[in-house]
Design an enzyme around this catalytic site. Structure first.
Site, PDB file in Angstrom:
ATOM      1  N   ARG A   1       8.623  10.631  -1.193  1.00 50.49           N
ATOM      2  CA  ARG A   1       8.474   9.721  -2.339  1.00 50.49           C
ATOM      3  C   ARG A   1       9.016  10.349  -3.617  1.00 50.49           C
ATOM      4  NH1 ARG A   1       3.822   7.534  -5.702  1.00 50.49           N
ATOM      5  NH2 ARG A   1       4.109   5.272  -5.800  1.00 50.49           N
TER       6      ARG A   1
ATOM      7  N   ILE B   1       7.422   1.691  -9.043  1.00 53.64           N
ATOM      8  CA  ILE B   1       7.307   1.953  -7.614  1.00 53.64           C
ATOM      9  C   ILE B   1       5.817   1.734  -7.325  1.00 53.64           C
ATOM     10  CG2 ILE B   1       7.132   4.440  -8.095  1.00 53.64           C
ATOM     11  CD1 ILE B   1       8.433   5.016  -5.445  1.00 53.64           C
ATOM     12  N   SER B   2       5.524   0.906  -6.334  1.00 56.31           N
ATOM     13  CA  SER B   2       4.131   0.483  -6.114  1.00 56.31           C
ATOM     14  C   SER B   2       3.233   1.646  -5.695  1.00 56.31           C
ATOM     15  CB  SER B   2       4.058  -0.564  -5.020  1.00 56.31           C
ATOM     16  OG  SER B   2       4.758  -1.693  -5.392  1.00 56.31           O
ATOM     17  N   GLN B   3       1.954   1.391  -5.802  1.00 55.17           N
ATOM     18  CA  GLN B   3       0.952   2.350  -5.339  1.00 55.17           C
ATOM     19  C   GLN B   3       1.142   2.545  -3.826  1.00 55.17           C
ATOM     20  OE1 GLN B   3      -2.905   0.826  -6.228  1.00 55.17           O
ATOM     21  NE2 GLN B   3      -3.955   2.749  -5.828  1.00 55.17           N
TER      22      GLN B   3
END
Lengths: 811, 289
Positions: B112, B138-140
Site C-alpha cells: 500500500r 485511498i480508502s480505508q
C-alpha cells in the site's frame, strides 16, 4: 479635572462597524472555502480576541494609557491590516476536518487558524477597551458609538455583499479599518495631520493588491473543486450575494448527468446540464430542455415522481425550485400550472435570463410562475390550494450525510410547517417530500414522525390512512394526502415501485415481507420505524432510538439535529471501524466549540485576576472581583441570549433568514446604542442604581410580556407587506433593546469612579461571555427551545442587578 | 575504499614517469603539466573518495530500504490482523464472520505504501483513508477488503473498476483475478496509477483515462464492477455491462467516510436488486422493537 483628548467616537463607530462586518464576512468566506459548521467554530474562537484584549489591557493599561492616542491609532491600523492579512495566511493552512480523527497536524493547523483570526479582533477590542478605560466617565457615549457602529456594520455588510464578491468585501473592510486610524488621528487632534493622510493613502493598498494574491482557496474536498478536476470543466459565471456564492460550471467533455435517486432500471441518460454550485458545494443543475419528451424520461425514474402516478395534478407548488429540476419534472408530467418558489433571486435570474434559452424557457413558460420568496412565508401568505405541494431536496447528500445542518434552524420541516402545507392542499391533494437515505435511517423517519404529529395536531384521527412512503437506495419519498389513500392508489404505488425497483416503506395495511424486496437492508428498518411511529409505542420508540427523531417544532426548529448523547459512547468506540459517518458532526462541533471557548475564557478571565490581586491598591471596600465579574459576565450572556432568541422569532415573522437577521441585529444594536447614550445622564449624575433599576425592570417587564404576547402579536401582523413587517419588528425590538443598552455602560461608569483598573478586565469578561453566550444559546435552544433561552436571560439580568446592588454600595 | 586509494597513488607515479620520459616537452611545461596532473591527481583522489562515500551511502541506504521494506511488510501483516478483527466485530452486519482468506492474502501482499504520496507513506498501513492529491483519497483498508470480499471473486473473473484513484484497489483485484480494467477520469491521477501498476508489475491491469459512465464496452461484460467515482446515480450502461449473476459494489459517502456499501446484484434472469450494507457494528434500532 485634567484635560483629556477628545473622544474618538467616529473612529470607534467605524471600527465597530468594520469588526461586525468582518465577523459576518468571515462566516461567509469560511462557508465557501470550508464548511459552515467549522466556520462557526473557527469564528467563535476568533472572537475571543475580545477576551484576550481584556487580559492584555489589564496587564498593560497603566503603561498604554499615557500614550493612549498612539496606541489607539496603531491598534486601529493593525486591525485594518490584519483583517485581510491574517485571513490570507489562514486560508493557506489547509484544514480538513474529516481527517481530525487520524491526523494530529490538523489540530495544529486549526490552532494556527484560530490564532491568526483572533488577531484582528484582538486589535479592534484593544481600541474600544482602551477608549472605555481611558474615558471612564464617558462610557455611555463610547459604548453607544460602539453599538451604533456595529448596527451600521450589520446592515452595511449585507449591502456590500450584494455589490461585490466576498474577497473584494474583505479588501474594502481592510481599507476601512486602516482609514479608521486616519479618522482617529484627526479626531484626537494629533499634530502632523499629514500623517493622517498617510494612513488614508495606506488604506488604499488592500484595494489595489494584485488579484493573484486575493484568491479564495477552496478546500479540494468540496463539490466544486472535485468537479473541476475533470477535464473540460470550467466555471462560466459566478454571482455572489449574502445568500451565497453561486458558481455555474459547464462540462464540455463529460456530461454532468445529474439525476439523484434514479432507478436502477432506468435506461435513459439526462440531457446536457449546467451545474450550479452554492458556496462551492450543494450542486444542483439547470437542464437543457430537449424537444422530445423522451430525453426527460429520467425524471419519471426517480422516487420523487411517485405523486404523478397516483393522480393527475393540475396545480402544483414547488418549494425550493433551484435550477428547476422539479419544475421540469412537473412539466414532463403535463401539469397545467406550476408555482415555483425560490429564495435566491440570483438563481431565479440565472435560469430565467442568462440561461433561459438553455433551459428552454423553463421559468418563463406560460404555465410556470416563479416567486422569489422564502418557502414557508410564501405558503403562509398564500390563499391558494394545490393538488400537489413538493418540497425539493435542498441540501446536498454529502452535507446531509455528515450531519452538517444540525445547527441550522430550519422552519421548512417543523410540525407547524407541515400543518401549513397541509392547509394548502385541495381535497385529495398530496404533499410530497423526498429525502436522502441515510443508514441507519434518520431524516426519513424524523420526517414521518413530524407529519404524523402535524396531522394529529390538525385534528386528524387516522393519519395512518393518509400516509405512504417509498424508498430507493438513495432517496425516500413521503406522501401525505388530504384524504384517505384509496385501494387503486395503493395499486398504483406498488406498480410504480416494482417497475423501478423501489421498495414500499409504508401504506396502511402493508406486510413486512413487502418492505424489503429490492433495496435489501439487514432488516426492513424503515418499515419497522414507520409502523412504530404510528403505533401506541411511538414515544417509547423515539426515546429508545439511537438518533433523535422527535419531531422538530417552530420553537425547536432543528430538524437536522439527530445526535443523542446516549449513542455517543457506542459510536465513539466504532470510529476506527467505519463508524465515522454515524457521528452527527454539526452538534459535536458545537460542543467542541463550547469546551474550547470555556477553557480559553477561563484563562482570559482568571489570568488578569492573578495580576490584579497582586496590586497593592486593591479594590475599595465593598467591591469584590467576583461580584464585579459576575455583573459583566451575566450581562454578556444575557444580551446575546435575548438577541439570538429574538432573531429566531423574527425569522418566522419576516420569513427571510437574511433580512430577519439583518433587521433584528441592526435593530437591537441601534436601540441598545441609544439606550447606552441615554445612560450617560445617570452616570453624569451618579445615580447609577436608579438607571440600572429602570433598565433591568424594563427588560424584565417587556421580556415577560413578549413571552406571552409576541406570538399572537406577530401572527396578527403576519399578513402585512414586508416593509410594514420590518417597521413592526423594529418597534417591538426598540423598548427591549433600549433598556438592554444601559446596564453595561452604567456598570463601567460606576467602576470608573471606584476601581478604574478593573475596566479592561470587565471588558474582557464581557467579551468572553458574549462568545460563550452565542454557543450556549444554540445548545439550549436545541434541547429546550427558545422560550427557555429568553427566560434564562431575564434571570441573568436579575442576577446582574443583584450583584451590582449588594456588592458595590453607592460609593 | 582502501584499494581505490592504492590505485590512485600508483596512477600518480605512473603519470610522473610518463612526464619524465616525454622529452619533447620543455621543463616549464613539464612542471606545469606535472602540476596540472598532480592537481588532477588530487581531483581523482577526491572523486574516488566521493564515489566511495556514495557507495557507502548506497549500501547503507539499500540496507535501510530493505529494512524499511521489512517494516512495511510487518505493518502490513498487522493491518491484515486489524481488518480480521474488525470484520469479526462487524460480522452481524456484513453477513460474514470472516473475509475470504484469498482477499486477506491479497491485502497482505499489495504494498500500500507504494500507492500513496511520499508525505503520507509512513501512515500507509494505518487502518484509515489517506489523501492522494487532486481531492481524492485511498480508502480505508478495511473498506477496500470488505468491498473486494463482497464481490466473491474467482480467479477467472473479469473485473471493471470505475475510479482508479491510486490504483491500490486495482492492485488488490489484480492479485485475485485474471484481468482488471480500470478507468480514471482525472488525467494526472490516471497516468500516475498506470505508472505505479507498471512499476510493480501488475501486467493484468489495463488503465484507461476518461469518462467511466459508459464502462469499457469492448472488454465487457464483466463478472464484477467496482464504482468508486462519485456519481449522482448508478450509470445504466454499467448495469448493462454486468453479467447475469454478476455483482457491483459502490461505496456511498464522502471522500473520507463511507456511509454504506451498496451491493448491486443481477440475478441469472437479469433482475436487479441492491443490498445496502452498513460497514460498521451499530444496531440502528434498540432490541425492544
Amino acid at each position: 479635572m485634567e484635560k483629556k483628548p477628545p473622544l474618538p467616537r467616529y473612529s470607534i463607530a467605524l471600527l465597530s462597524a468594520t469588526a461586525l462586518a468582518y465577523e459576518v464576512l468571515l462566516m461567509r468566506m469560511f462557508s465557501i472555502i470550508q464548511w459552515h459548521h467549522f466556520a462557526y467554530m473557527i469564528i467563535s474562537l476568533a472572537l475571543l480576541g475580545y477576551g484576550a484584549s481584556g487580559t492584555f489591557l489589564t496587564l498593560s493599561f497603566r503603561r498604554l494609557s499615557s500614550r493612549f492616542a498612539t496606541v489607539y491609532i496603531i491598534n486601529a491600523a493593525l486591525f485594518g491590516l490584519s483583517t485581510l492579512g491574517c485571513y490570507l495566511i489562514a486560508q493557506q493552512l489547509t484544514f480538513n476536518p474529516e481527517e481530525l480523527l487520524w491526523d494530529r497536524w490538523q489540530f495544529i493547523r486549526l490552532l494556527g487558524i484560530y490564532l491568526l483570526l483572533t488577531l484582528p479582533f484582538f486589535f479592534v477590542a484593544n481600541c474600544i477597551g482602551l477608549a472605555l478605560a481611558h474615558h471612564s466617565r464617558e462610557t455611555g457615549r463610547i459604548y453607544a458609538s460602539d453599538l451604533l457602529g456595529a448596527g451600521i456594520g450589520s446592515i452595511g455588510i449585507i449591502l456590500l455583499l450584494f455589490l461585490v464578491f466576498p474577497m473584494k468585501a474583505l479588501q474594502v473592510l481592510s481599507a476601512l479599518g486602516i482609514s479608521a486610524a486616519a479618522i482617529a488621528w484627526l479626531e484626537l487632534k494629533l499634530q502632523a495631520r499629514r500623517k493622517a493622510f498617510a494612513f488614508l493613502l495606506i488604506s488604499f493598498i488592500p484595494l489595489i493588491l494584485p488579484s493573484g494574491w486575493t484568491v479564495a482557496s477552496i478546500s479540494v474536498y468540496k463539490g466544486l473543486k472535485q468537479s473541476l478536476q475533470i477535464s473540460g470543466t470550467k466555471i462560466i459565471a459566478e454571482h455572489s450575494s449574502p445568500l451565497g456564492l453561486i458558481s455555474i460550471m459547464e462540462s464540455t467533455e463529460v456530461p454532468l448527468r445529474h439525476a439523484p435517486g434514479l432507478s436502477l432500471n432506468a435506461t435513459s441518460e439526462p440531457p446536457p446540464q449546467l451545474a450550479l454550485f452554492t458556496d462551492a458545494d450543494a450542486m444542483t443543475v439547470i437542464t437543457a430542455r430537449s424537444d422530445n419528451l423522451e430525453g426527460l424520461g429520467y425524471l419519471d425514474q426517480t422516487s420523487s415522481a411517485l405523486p404523478y402516478h397516483l393522480m393527475k395534478p393540475q396545480k402544483v407548488l414547488i418549494l425550493g425550485a433551484g435550477g428547476g429540476s422539479e419544475v421540469l419534472q412537473a412539466n414532463y408530467h403535463g401539469v397545467e400550472h406550476i408555482d415555483a418558489v425560490e429564495l435566491n433571486p440570483q438563481i431565479v435570474g440565472l435560469v430565467s435570463n442568462e440561461y433561459n434559452d438553455f433551459s428552454g424557457n423553463l421559468y418563463r413558460s406560460k404555465n410556470v410562475d416563479v416567486h422569489v420568496a422564502e418557502a414557508r412565508g410564501f405558503v403562509s401568505a398564500s390563499k391558494e390550494s394545490y393538488d400537489l405541494i413538493q418540497l425539493a431536496m435542498l441540501d446536498s447528500f454529502g452535507a446531509s450525510a455528515a450531519g452538517l445542518y444540525s445547527l441550522s434552524e430550519n422552519y421548512l420541516y417543523t410540525v407547524q410547517a407541515m400543518q401549513e402545507y397541509l392547509d394548502h392542499l385541495s381535497p385529495g391533494g398530496l404533499l410530497a417530500i423526498s429525502r436522502w437515505i441515510k443508514l441507519p435511517p434518520r431524516d426519513s423517519l424524523k420526517l414521518f414522525a413530524t407529519t404524523v404529529e402535524a396531522l394529529r395536531r390538525s385534528g386528524i384521527k387516522d393519519p395512518d390512512k393518509r400516509l405512504v412512503m417509498i424508498r430507493g437506495w438513495q432517496t425516500s419519498t413521503l406522501l401525505i394526502k388530504n384524504g384517505h389513500f384509496a385501494g387503486k392508489e395503493i395499486e398504483g404505488l406498488k406498480r410504480f415501485c416494482k417497475e423501478r425497483s423501489f421498495d414500499v416503506v409504508y401504506y396502511q395495511g402493508i406486510k413486512e415481507d413487502e418492505a424489503n424486496l429490492y433495496n435489501i437492508l439487514a432488516k426492513p428498518y424503515f418499515y419497522l420505524g414507520t409502523k412504530a411511529l404510528l403505533g401506541k409505542e411511538a414515544e417509547a420508540y423515539m426515546r429508545d432510538y439511537k438518533f433523535n427523531i422527535k419531531p422538530a417544532t417552530d420553537d425547536e426548529p432543528y430538524f437536522f439535529h439527530f445526535f443523542k448523547w446516549g449513542s455517543l459512547k457506542e459510536i465513539a468506540s466504532l470510529l476506527g471501524e467505519g463508524g465515522m459517518p454515524l457521528l452527527e458532526w454539526g452538534y459535536l462541533v458545537l460542543i467542541a466549540t463550547l469546551i474550547q471557548v470555556l477553557i480559553a475564557s477561563l484563562v482570559f478571565i482568571l489570568l488578569p485576576l492573578l495580576f490584579l490581586r497582586r496590586k497593592p491598591a486593591g479594590l475599595p471596600p465593598g467591591i469584590s472581583h467576583g461580584r464585579v465579574g459576575l455583573y459583566f459576565f451575566a450581562l454578556g450572556l444575557a444580551f446575546l441570549f435575548i438577541e439570538i432568541a429574538f432573531i429566531q422569532k423574527f425569522i418566522l415573522f419576516l420569513h427571510h433568514p437574511l433580512y430577519a437577521t439583518a433587521v433584528v441585529l441592526a435593530g437591537f444594536l441601534f436601540f441598545a446604542g441609544l439606550g447606552s447614550a441615554w445612560s450617560q445622564r445617570y452616570s453624569d449624575s451618579a445615580s447609577f442604581r436608579a438607571g440600572l433599576r429602570q433598565a433591568v425592570s424594563g427588560i424584565i417587564i417587556v421580556g415577560l410580556l413578549y413571552l406571552v404576547l409576541l406570538e399572537p402579536l406577530l401572527s396578527a401582523f403576519s399578513g402585512l407587506p414586508v416593509f410594514f413587517k420590518i417597521v413592526v419588528s423594529l418597534l417591538l425590538i426598540a423598548p427591549l433593546a433600549f433598556s438592554m443598552g444601559m446596564p453595561f455602560p452604567l456598570g463601567l461608569a460606576r467602576l470608573g469612579r471606584t476601581a478604574p483598573d478593573l475596566i479592561p478586565w470587565v471588558w474582557g469578561v464581557n467579551g468572553c461571555a458574549s462568545v460563550l453566550s452565542a454557543v450556549v444559546a444554540t445548545i439550549l435552544a436545541i434541547h429546550f427551545g427558545f422560550i427557555v433561552v429568553i427566560l434564562l436571560s431575564l434571570i441573568l439580568y436579575m442576577v446582574a442587578m443583584l450583584s451590582f446592588h449588594e456588592g458595590w454600595g453607592d460609593g | 575504499m582502501f584499494k581505490n586509494m592504492i590505485k590512485l597513488s600508483n596512477r600518480c607515479k605512473y603519470s610522473d614517469l610518463l612526464l619524465r620520459e616525454n622529452c619533447s616537452i620543455g621543463l616549464d611545461m613539464r612542471k606545469k603539466a606535472h602540476h596540472h596532473l598532480c592537481h588532477r591527481c588530487s581531483e581523482y583522489k577526491r572523486m574516488l573518495a566521493l564515489s566511495g562515500f556514495i557507495l557507502f551511502i548506497f549500501v547503507f541506504s539499500t540496507s535501510s530500504l530493505s529494512e524499511a521494506d521489512d517494516k512495511f511488510s510487518e505493518a502490513r501483516q498487522d493491518m491484515v490482523q486489524l481488518i480480521e478483527a474488525d470484520v469479526l466485530r462487524t460480522s452481524l452486519y456484513i453477513n460474514r464472520r470472516a473475509l475470504d482468506p484469498k482477499v486477506l492474502d491479497a491485502v497482505g501482499k499489495v504494498p500500500r505504501h507504494e500507492f500513496v504520496p511520499p508525505q503520507v507513506r509512513s501512515s500507509a498501513y494505518e487502518n484509515r483513508p489517506l489523501p492522494i492529491g487532486y481531492g481524492q483519497t485511498i480508502s480505508q483498508p478495511y473498506i477496500v477488503a470488505l468491498m473486494t470480499d463482497l464481490l466473491n471473486l474467482e480467479h477467472h473473473f473479469k473485473v471493471l473498476e470505475v475510479g482508479t484513484g491510486s490504483a491500490y484497489q486495482a492492485a488488490i483485484l489484480a492479485e485475485l483475478v485474471n484481468k482488471v480494467y480500470t478507468i480514471e477520469i482525472i488525467e494526472p491521477l490516471g497516468r500516475q496509477a498506470r505508472g505505479t501498476l507498471k512499476r510493480l508489475n501488475y501486467d493484468n491491469v489495463d488503465v484507461r483515462i476518461g469518462d467511466g459512465y459508459y464502462g469499457w464496452k469492448e472488454a465487457g461484460p464483466f463478472d464484477s464492477i467496482i464504482v468508486t467515482a462519485a456519481s449522482s446515480h448508478i450509470p445504466p450502461p454499467l448495469i448493462g455491462q454486468l453479467k447475469p449473476g454478476g455483482k457491483m459494489v459502490i461505496p456511498v459517502g464522502s471522500r473520507f467516510m463511507v456511509q454504506q456499501l451498496l451491493l448491486v446484484e443481477k440475478d441469472s434472469d437479469g433482475k436487479l436488486s441492491t443490498r445496502q450494507i452498513l460497514p460498521v457494528r451499530f444496531v440502528p434500532l434498540t432490541g425492544k422493537h
